[in-house]
Design a protein around this motif. Structure first.
Motif, PDB file in Angstrom:
ATOM      1  N   GLN A   5       0.743  -1.303   0.019  1.00 44.83           N
ATOM      2  CA  GLN A   5       0.027  -0.007  -0.162  1.00 44.83           C
ATOM      3  C   GLN A   5       0.912   1.219  -0.010  1.00 44.83           C
ATOM      4  N   ARG A  42       1.138   5.720  -0.222  1.00 52.64           N
ATOM      5  CA  ARG A  42       0.605   7.074  -0.099  1.00 52.64           C
ATOM      6  C   ARG A  42       1.706   8.078  -0.226  1.00 52.64           C
ATOM      7  N   THR A  92      -1.715  -3.995  -6.306  1.00 54.10           N
ATOM      8  CA  THR A  92      -2.912  -3.874  -5.799  1.00 54.10           C
ATOM      9  C   THR A  92      -3.738  -4.768  -6.516  1.00 54.10           C
ATOM     10  N   GLU A 102      -7.004   7.157   6.366  1.00 58.08           N
ATOM     11  CA  GLU A 102      -6.300   6.442   5.335  1.00 58.08           C
ATOM     12  C   GLU A 102      -7.156   5.183   5.285  1.00 58.08           C
ATOM     13  N   GLY A 162      -6.669   1.975   2.785  1.00 58.47           N
ATOM     14  CA  GLY A 162      -6.043   1.073   1.467  1.00 58.47           C
ATOM     15  C   GLY A 162      -6.266  -0.307   1.436  1.00 58.47           C
TER      16      GLY A 162
END
Length: 330
Positions: A75, A77, A121, A200, A202
């Motif tokens: 994941q 960001r 992902t 957040e 994810g």
């Protein structure tokens, strides 16, 4: 050329010279306590200008016996960009999971997904997913083996924790953040709930943030409350773990004064499903709980060489009774 940057106790990042692919950054994950198990790892990684425009340009991999890259779940960001340059990613927050043996070290590789490596992902790579439902009154996080409920109106840490179909908690507004002043008055975080939101969300980790203030009940105590609180609660795909960063705050826009507090606690009340506990230190300690029993982790000093006085007290007066932490079953 090699550059090394330590970003956490168990992570070191090495920027390697170009190989057959455009670039790679090696992330070394080390288990330092000699205790194996599943680890949920979050850390910042620096990138060079132009390496990645968006998180979709990144992939996290391991190498097989042939040295080939194999994608693993991750994941990402964006934390910062080269805003004076090409606006590419300067720092990225990376999440990964690793099953570690005691004293084990594993290498992961952050690479460009444009070089033929599938994005991490993709459903084929992700074996466990986490979902979050943000409602008007509650936030529900489903990690697979566990479902957690957070109250947005009366925040008391966790209202519910259902693990393998069994409710572990007896939710109550008397639980969560609870403080006591030196006169014996009690203040509850649930009575001063401010903002509870999903910070957040994810495929591997969900973070819920709760901000508020500990307030008195029935007019007993300091009417403006006893310090604020700021929670960062992290939930992980496929896990029953909850990782919490809890900060007591004293930073209002204008000073309102804060009386001295005697005790600050984070309380949970177990339902019938919770009959034991495990404490992690130099070695895990397991224990059982009978009805009416509880476990308390108590900090009475700063743990440093100046343990006999509280942090910030520069007098010679002894203010605490022991160094560090003690655990009580009562």
């Amino acid at each position: 050329m090699k550059r090394m940057l330590t970003v956490a106790a168990a992570l070191s990042i090495v920027l390697l010279a170009p190989a057959a692919w455009a670039w790679e950054i090696q992330l070394n994950c080390a288990e330092l306590w000699g205790q194996g198990g599943q680890r949920y790892i979050t850390g910042g990684v620096p990138l060079l200008p132009g390496q990645a425009k968006e998180v979709g340009d990144l992939a996290l991999c391991v190498k097989n016996a042939k040295g080939e890259l194999v994608a693993v779940p991750a994941q990402f960001r964006v934390l910062a960009r080269y805003w004076r340059g090409d606006n590419s990613i300067r720092w990225v927050l990376a999440d990964l999971q690793a099953n570690m043996a005691g004293g084990d070290t594993k290498a992961f590789y952050l690479v460009s997904a444009k070089d033929g490596v599938p994005p991490t992902t993709q459903p084929a790579v992700l074996k466990a997913r986490i979902t979050v439902t943000d409602g008007n009154d509650t936030i529900v996080v489903d990690t697979g083996p566990a479902k957690f409920t957070v109250n947005k109106k009366k925040f008391a840490f966790l209202d519910s924790a259902v693990i393998d179909g069994v409710e572990m908690l007896a939710g109550s507004a008397d639980m969560g953040n609870v403080m006591e002043d030196t006169l014996g008055n009690t203040y509850y975080g649930s009575d001063g709930t401010g903002k509870v939101s999903v910070a957040e969300a994810g495929p591997l980790r969900v973070q819920v943030r709760a901000i508020g203030r500990n307030m008195p009940r029935d007019g007993k105590g300091y009417s403006r409350g006893m310090y604020g609180y700021d929670y960062m609660m992290n939930f992980y795909a496929g896990s029953t773990d909850v990782n919490i960063d809890l900060v007591l705050t004293n930073n209002p826009a204008k000073s309102i004064g804060e009386p001295t507090f005697e005790d600050a606690s984070l309380k949970l009340k177990l339902a019938d499903g919770g009959k034991g506990y495990r404490l992690y230190g130099m070695a895990p300690i397991d224990g059982a709980l009978a009805e009416g029993e509880s476990v308390c982790l108590d900090q009475d000093s700063n743990g440093a060489d100046t343990w006999q006085r509280c942090q910030g007290d520069f007098s010679s007066t002894k203010t605490v009774s022991f160094r560090g932490y003690k655990v009580f079953r009562r």
